[in-house]
Design a protein around this motif. Structure first.
Motif, PDB file in Angstrom:
ATOM      1  N   PHE A 261       0.856  -1.183   0.000  1.00 16.86           N
ATOM      2  CA  PHE A 261       0.000   0.000   0.000  1.00 16.86           C
ATOM      3  C   PHE A 261       0.900   1.243   0.000  1.00 16.86           C
ATOM      4  O   PHE A 261       1.743   1.381   0.885  1.00 16.86           O
ATOM      5  CB  PHE A 261      -0.916   0.011   1.237  1.00 16.86           C
ATOM      6  CG  PHE A 261      -2.044  -0.987   1.165  1.00 16.86           C
ATOM      7  CD1 PHE A 261      -1.803  -2.354   1.238  1.00 16.86           C
ATOM      8  CD2 PHE A 261      -3.357  -0.552   1.027  1.00 16.86           C
ATOM      9  CE1 PHE A 261      -2.837  -3.266   1.160  1.00 16.86           C
ATOM     10  CE2 PHE A 261      -4.408  -1.462   0.961  1.00 16.86           C
ATOM     11  CZ  PHE A 261      -4.154  -2.824   1.028  1.00 16.86           C
ATOM     12  N   PRO A 262       0.713   2.137  -0.969  1.00 20.46           N
ATOM     13  CA  PRO A 262       1.625   3.291  -1.057  1.00 20.46           C
ATOM     14  C   PRO A 262       1.318   4.383  -0.039  1.00 20.46           C
ATOM     15  O   PRO A 262       0.232   4.422   0.541  1.00 20.46           O
ATOM     16  CB  PRO A 262       1.366   3.805  -2.474  1.00 20.46           C
ATOM     17  CG  PRO A 262      -0.043   3.422  -2.765  1.00 20.46           C
ATOM     18  CD  PRO A 262      -0.308   2.145  -2.026  1.00 20.46           C
ATOM     19  N   SER A 263       2.294   5.268   0.114  1.00 18.63           N
ATOM     20  CA  SER A 263       2.118   6.417   1.017  1.00 18.63           C
ATOM     21  C   SER A 263       2.870   7.605   0.430  1.00 18.63           C
ATOM     22  O   SER A 263       3.889   7.423  -0.249  1.00 18.63           O
ATOM     23  CB  SER A 263       2.713   6.057   2.382  1.00 18.63           C
ATOM     24  OG  SER A 263       2.900   7.207   3.167  1.00 18.63           O
ATOM     25  N   VAL A 264       2.369   8.800   0.689  1.00 21.90           N
ATOM     26  CA  VAL A 264       3.134   9.996   0.327  1.00 21.90           C
ATOM     27  C   VAL A 264       4.250  10.138   1.362  1.00 21.90           C
ATOM     28  O   VAL A 264       4.006  10.022   2.567  1.00 21.90           O
ATOM     29  CB  VAL A 264       2.226  11.249   0.350  1.00 21.90           C
ATOM     30  CG1 VAL A 264       3.042  12.510   0.125  1.00 21.90           C
ATOM     31  CG2 VAL A 264       1.148  11.121  -0.709  1.00 21.90           C
ATOM     32  N   VAL A 265       5.471  10.346   0.891  1.00 20.81           N
ATOM     33  CA  VAL A 265       6.605  10.473   1.815  1.00 20.81           C
ATOM     34  C   VAL A 265       6.554  11.874   2.439  1.00 20.81           C
ATOM     35  O   VAL A 265       6.768  12.878   1.763  1.00 20.81           O
ATOM     36  CB  VAL A 265       7.946  10.249   1.077  1.00 20.81           C
ATOM     37  CG1 VAL A 265       9.115  10.351   2.049  1.00 20.81           C
ATOM     38  CG2 VAL A 265       7.947   8.884   0.389  1.00 20.81           C
ATOM     39  N   LEU A 266       6.237  11.904   3.729  1.00 23.70           N
ATOM     40  CA  LEU A 266       6.060  13.195   4.410  1.00 23.70           C
ATOM     41  C   LEU A 266       7.300  13.617   5.173  1.00 23.70           C
ATOM     42  O   LEU A 266       8.073  12.786   5.655  1.00 23.70           O
ATOM     43  CB  LEU A 266       4.916  13.093   5.423  1.00 23.70           C
ATOM     44  CG  LEU A 266       3.501  12.848   4.912  1.00 23.70           C
ATOM     45  CD1 LEU A 266       2.531  12.812   6.089  1.00 23.70           C
ATOM     46  CD2 LEU A 266       3.090  13.918   3.897  1.00 23.70           C
ATOM     47  N   ASN A 267       7.471  14.942   5.284  1.00 21.10           N
ATOM     48  CA  ASN A 267       8.375  15.500   6.276  1.00 21.10           C
ATOM     49  C   ASN A 267       7.643  16.663   6.941  1.00 21.10           C
ATOM     50  O   ASN A 267       6.534  17.026   6.522  1.00 21.10           O
ATOM     51  CB  ASN A 267       9.716  15.927   5.657  1.00 21.10           C
ATOM     52  CG  ASN A 267       9.523  16.953   4.547  1.00 21.10           C
ATOM     53  OD1 ASN A 267       8.662  17.826   4.644  1.00 21.10           O
ATOM     54  ND2 ASN A 267      10.310  16.843   3.491  1.00 21.10           N
TER      55      ASN A 267
END
Ligand SMILES: C[S@@+](CC[C@H](N)C(=O)[O-])C[C@H]1O[C@@H](n2cnc3c(N)ncnc32)[C@H](O)[C@@H]1O
Length: 312
Positions: A261-267
């Motif tokens: 399941f993908p995710s937006v790479v957050l900072n």
């Protein structure tokens, strides 16, 4: 592939392959330090703001927040201040993307008796509804413990609140959750025509507090979409209401039911910029470096975060 087909693909992935029981077995088998972090932050926000006592130094953090808010008083803020004096029955809390997980509501139920849970998936909404009706205060005490898989989580918050027992909190959550409704954070109105179901008893459809944990970065595919989702959710919040966003940092995917399941790479900058674009001011930020091994949590996050923001 167009953005539209990628989006439909993500929705299909969730609808066809997200299995509540398996998700809980993998990610909520134990009360781990990352979930403790989420629960502690929610406790701090809701319980301390409710005038409860806090043993740690964090009490003064919240007093600081209140003072800061007082300094910034303008006309909108005066209305907001009045709202803060609302009673527990009148305060409205919405959780976005609850999944099959009822633990974010534990602390929220110390502050509000009107909590609405929401999720994209029917199977998750059914799971929460089942849990809510599974046991009530009327159920005789023996047996309650055996079937209650969430006990360690409730016990943890009960200790933070110095409550007499976790049973009080279990009953409090079940009493306070008024509806479990569909939502899609990619829609301009994420609650769709369920707004009325979820609407406040006093006729207002905006919420005093919205909480969301590990949802927005998983419901979206790009930083732009993440920002859109934050803006859509913020639209459901009353002016000067609080948005509590918790999630994963540096995460590109998680494994579940043999699917990635993908995710937006957050900072931090992405989250704060999305909040600012949505008309919110960040009030508090906390993060915890990853402390769970890959075998326990098959996701690649480097940290988890808590962000408290206020709608301007
Ligand atoms: C990683 S799970 C997190 C569940 C739970 N909040 C937790 O803390 O474990 C991601 C959740 O986002 C929900 N979701 C996926 N797409 C969504 C969308 N477009 N709008 C709202 N929720 C969505 C899923 O159904 C799922 O419950």
């Amino acid at each position: 592939m167009t953005m539209e087909s990628k989006r439909l693909g993500l929705e299909k992935l969730y609808k066809d392959n997200f299995q509540p029981e398996e998700y809980l077995t993998t990610y909520y088998r134990n009360l781990d330090p990352e979930v403790e972090f989420f629960l502690r932050n929610l406790h701090h926000f809701f319980f301390v703001s409710n005038g409860g006592e806090e043993s740690s130094a964090t009490t003064s953090d919240f007093e600081g927040l209140e003072k800061q808010v007082e300094r910034e008083v303008d006309e909108d803020e005066k209305v907001a201040k009045k709202n803060e004096k609302k009673t527990k029955e009148k305060r409205r809390v919405l959780e976005i993307g609850s999944g099959p997980v009822p633990v974010s509501m534990i602390s929220a139920s110390s502050w509000s008796e009107w909590i609405v849970c929401s999720d994209f998936l029917e199977q998750n909404r059914q799971n929460i509804k089942h849990w809510l009706t599974m046991m009530t205060a009327a159920t005789p005490a023996p047996g309650r413990h055996e079937v209650e898989t969430w006990l360690p989580f409730f016990q943890y918050v009960a200790e933070l609140e110095r409550a007499e027992s976790e049973t009080i909190l279990l009953d409090r959550v079940r009493h306070s959750v008024r509806a479990v409704v569909p939502c899609n954070v990619l829609l301009t109105d994420p609650l769709m025509d369920n707004k009325d179901t979820a609407c406040n008893a006093d006729g207002h459809s905006s919420y005093d507090v919205i909480i969301t944990t590990l949802c927005l970065e998983f419901a979206t595919l790009t930083v732009e979409e993440y920002s859109t989702a934050v803006a859509n959710v913020t639209r459901l919040l009353r002016p000067a209401g609080f948005l509590v966003v918790q999630g994963a940092l540096g995460n590109s995917h998680y494994w579940h039911n043999n699917h990635e399941f993908p995710s937006v790479v957050l900072n931090r900058a992405i989250v704060e910029s999305a909040l600012a674009d949505a008309g919110c001011q960040t009030v508090e930020w906390k993060e915890l470096a990853r402390c769970c091994p890959q075998q326990e949590k098959p996701a690649d996050h480097s940290a988890v975060f808590y962000c408290l923001a206020r709608k301007i």
